[in-house]
Design a protein around this motif. Structure first.
Motif, mmCIF file in Angstrom:
data_model
loop_
_atom_site.group_PDB
_atom_site.id
_atom_site.type_symbol
_atom_site.label_atom_id
_atom_site.label_comp_id
_atom_site.label_asym_id
_atom_site.label_seq_id
_atom_site.Cartn_x
_atom_site.Cartn_y
_atom_site.Cartn_z
ATOM 1 N N GLN A 62 16.813 -12.869 50.810
ATOM 2 C CA GLN A 62 16.457 -11.894 51.843
ATOM 3 C C GLN A 62 17.378 -10.688 51.775
ATOM 4 O OE1 GLN A 62 13.727 -12.363 53.814
ATOM 5 N NE2 GLN A 62 13.450 -14.181 52.551
ATOM 6 N N GLY A 63 16.913 -9.590 52.349
ATOM 7 C CA GLY A 63 17.797 -8.448 52.477
ATOM 8 C C GLY A 63 18.745 -8.649 53.644
ATOM 9 N N PRO A 64 19.782 -7.826 53.729
ATOM 10 C CA PRO A 64 20.704 -7.920 54.864
ATOM 11 C C PRO A 64 19.984 -7.723 56.191
ATOM 12 C CG PRO A 64 21.641 -6.580 53.112
ATOM 13 C CD PRO A 64 20.215 -6.840 52.740
ATOM 14 N N GLN A 92 23.277 -11.880 55.452
ATOM 15 C CA GLN A 92 22.288 -11.976 54.384
ATOM 16 C C GLN A 92 22.175 -13.410 53.928
ATOM 17 O OE1 GLN A 92 23.014 -9.672 50.794
ATOM 18 N NE2 GLN A 92 20.829 -9.582 50.340
ATOM 19 N N GLN A 95 21.471 -4.331 44.330
ATOM 20 C CA GLN A 95 22.371 -5.444 44.602
ATOM 21 C C GLN A 95 22.412 -6.357 43.388
ATOM 22 O OE1 GLN A 95 21.478 -7.925 48.060
ATOM 23 N NE2 GLN A 95 23.656 -8.348 48.325
ATOM 24 N N LEU A 111 16.676 -3.026 46.658
ATOM 25 C CA LEU A 111 16.373 -3.170 48.082
ATOM 26 C C LEU A 111 15.872 -1.847 48.649
ATOM 27 C CD1 LEU A 111 19.677 -5.021 48.986
ATOM 28 C CD2 LEU A 111 17.424 -6.059 49.100
ATOM 29 N N LYS A 129 6.491 -8.183 58.269
ATOM 30 C CA LYS A 129 7.845 -7.684 58.167
ATOM 31 C C LYS A 129 7.848 -6.168 58.285
ATOM 32 C CE LYS A 129 9.744 -11.374 55.345
ATOM 33 N NZ LYS A 129 10.406 -11.708 54.077
ATOM 34 N N PHE A 164 16.187 -3.652 55.953
ATOM 35 C CA PHE A 164 16.096 -3.913 54.522
ATOM 36 C C PHE A 164 14.852 -4.720 54.193
ATOM 37 C CE2 PHE A 164 20.277 -2.871 52.650
ATOM 38 C CZ PHE A 164 20.973 -2.561 53.793
ATOM 39 N N GLY A 165 14.248 -4.387 53.076
ATOM 40 C CA GLY A 165 13.258 -5.280 52.512
ATOM 41 C C GLY A 165 13.961 -6.471 51.878
ATOM 42 N N ALA A 166 13.177 -7.444 51.477
ATOM 43 C CA ALA A 166 13.747 -8.657 50.881
ATOM 44 C C ALA A 166 14.240 -8.418 49.456
ATOM 45 C CB ALA A 166 12.722 -9.785 50.907
ATOM 46 N N GLY A 167 13.825 -7.292 48.884
ATOM 47 C CA GLY A 167 14.304 -6.949 47.546
ATOM 48 C C GLY A 167 13.317 -7.347 46.464
ATOM 49 N N PRO A 205 25.333 -4.841 48.439
ATOM 50 C CA PRO A 205 24.392 -3.759 48.108
ATOM 51 C C PRO A 205 25.154 -2.453 47.880
ATOM 52 C CG PRO A 205 23.735 -4.917 50.118
ATOM 53 C CD PRO A 205 25.120 -5.362 49.804
ATOM 54 N N GLN A 240 8.332 -5.329 50.344
ATOM 55 C CA GLN A 240 8.461 -4.943 48.950
ATOM 56 C C GLN A 240 7.705 -5.920 48.064
ATOM 57 O OE1 GLN A 240 13.183 -4.370 49.319
ATOM 58 N NE2 GLN A 240 12.356 -3.770 47.329
#
Lengths: 118, 108
Positions: free
Chosen positions: A41-43, A37, B38, B87, B2, B98-101, B44, B6
């Motif tokens: 950004q997400g993991p 990560q 997270q 996320l 992507k 995963f999205g970027a959050g 997370p 999100q």
């Protein structure tokens, strides 16, 4: 503590050095995953094991990255010849699956190893 | 594009507000769906799974629309402790995407 543990929590290294991270999954979990990560950004999925078998490794970022889970318990992630772009949080997760290799299950994450490459 | 997108946020809301997060995914073969939370510099943590029938856990409600490939999370009566990054996660077999959050800050 019966959760996923990772060691070390922080690692600072110089460019070109090799680093190895360890992950201990939840004890009864048969699947173990590695993620990276970066900030904002997400993991990002890297690889996973079911017991000792590494079932997916095509998403490892380069051939400098390798992972092992020799006895189906703990796992190690090694990065050889580190680069500044490798600086990130490396997360390990585990899950328990009773299904086939294609089944999905809930993953539980460890606290991560934060790598800084100078 | 992507695979999981999100709202980037950030969302800044007062305590007690209702806030909704949206997420879309591109892989129609996706099998399982989750919201993870997270906190800053932490790992997370699973908030809830998401089902087509919708599911609720206290102040949190998640919804999945497979036809539109859309996932939502609604937080009612937000608390200061809800401040975190949320996320959206889409799973195909072992592969969690995963999205970027979306960052949420709840203010007094």
């Amino acid at each position: 503590d019966t959760g996923v543990s990772q060691d070390p929590r922080h690692k600072i290294t110089k460019r070109g050095q090799n680093v190895t991270f360890r992950c201990d999954p939840i004890s009864e979990h048969n699947r173990l995953y590695w993620y990276r990560q970066t900030l904002g950004q997400g993991p990002e999925f890297l690889t996973y094991f079911q017991n000792e078998a590494q079932l997916e490794k095509s998403r490892l970022l380069s051939d400098r990255f390798s992972a092992e889970r020799p006895k189906g318990s703990f796992s190690t992630l090694e990065i050889q010849r580190t680069e500044q772009g490798d600086s990130a949080m490396y997360l390990c997760a585990s899950s328990l699956t009773r299904g086939s290799a294609t089944s999905t299950d809930t993953q539980y994450f460890g606290p991560g190893t934060r790598l800084t490459v100078l | 594009r992507k695979e999981v997108e999100q709202d980037p946020g950030p969302f800044n809301v007062p305590e007690g507000a209702t806030v909704a997060f949206n997420c879309t995914y591109s892989n129609s073969a996706s099998q399982s769906f989750f919201w993870y939370r997270q906190d800053c510099r932490k790992e997370p943590k699973l908030l809830m799974s998401v089902y087509s029938s919708g599911n609720e856990d206290g102040r949190f409600t998640a919804q999945l629309n497979r036809a539109s490939q859309y996932i939502s999370l609604l937080i009612r009566d937000s608390k200061l402790s809800d401040s975190a990054t949320y996320l959206c996660v889409v799973n195909v077999w072992y592969d969690m995407r995963f999205g970027a959050g979306t960052r949420l800050t709840v203010k007094p």
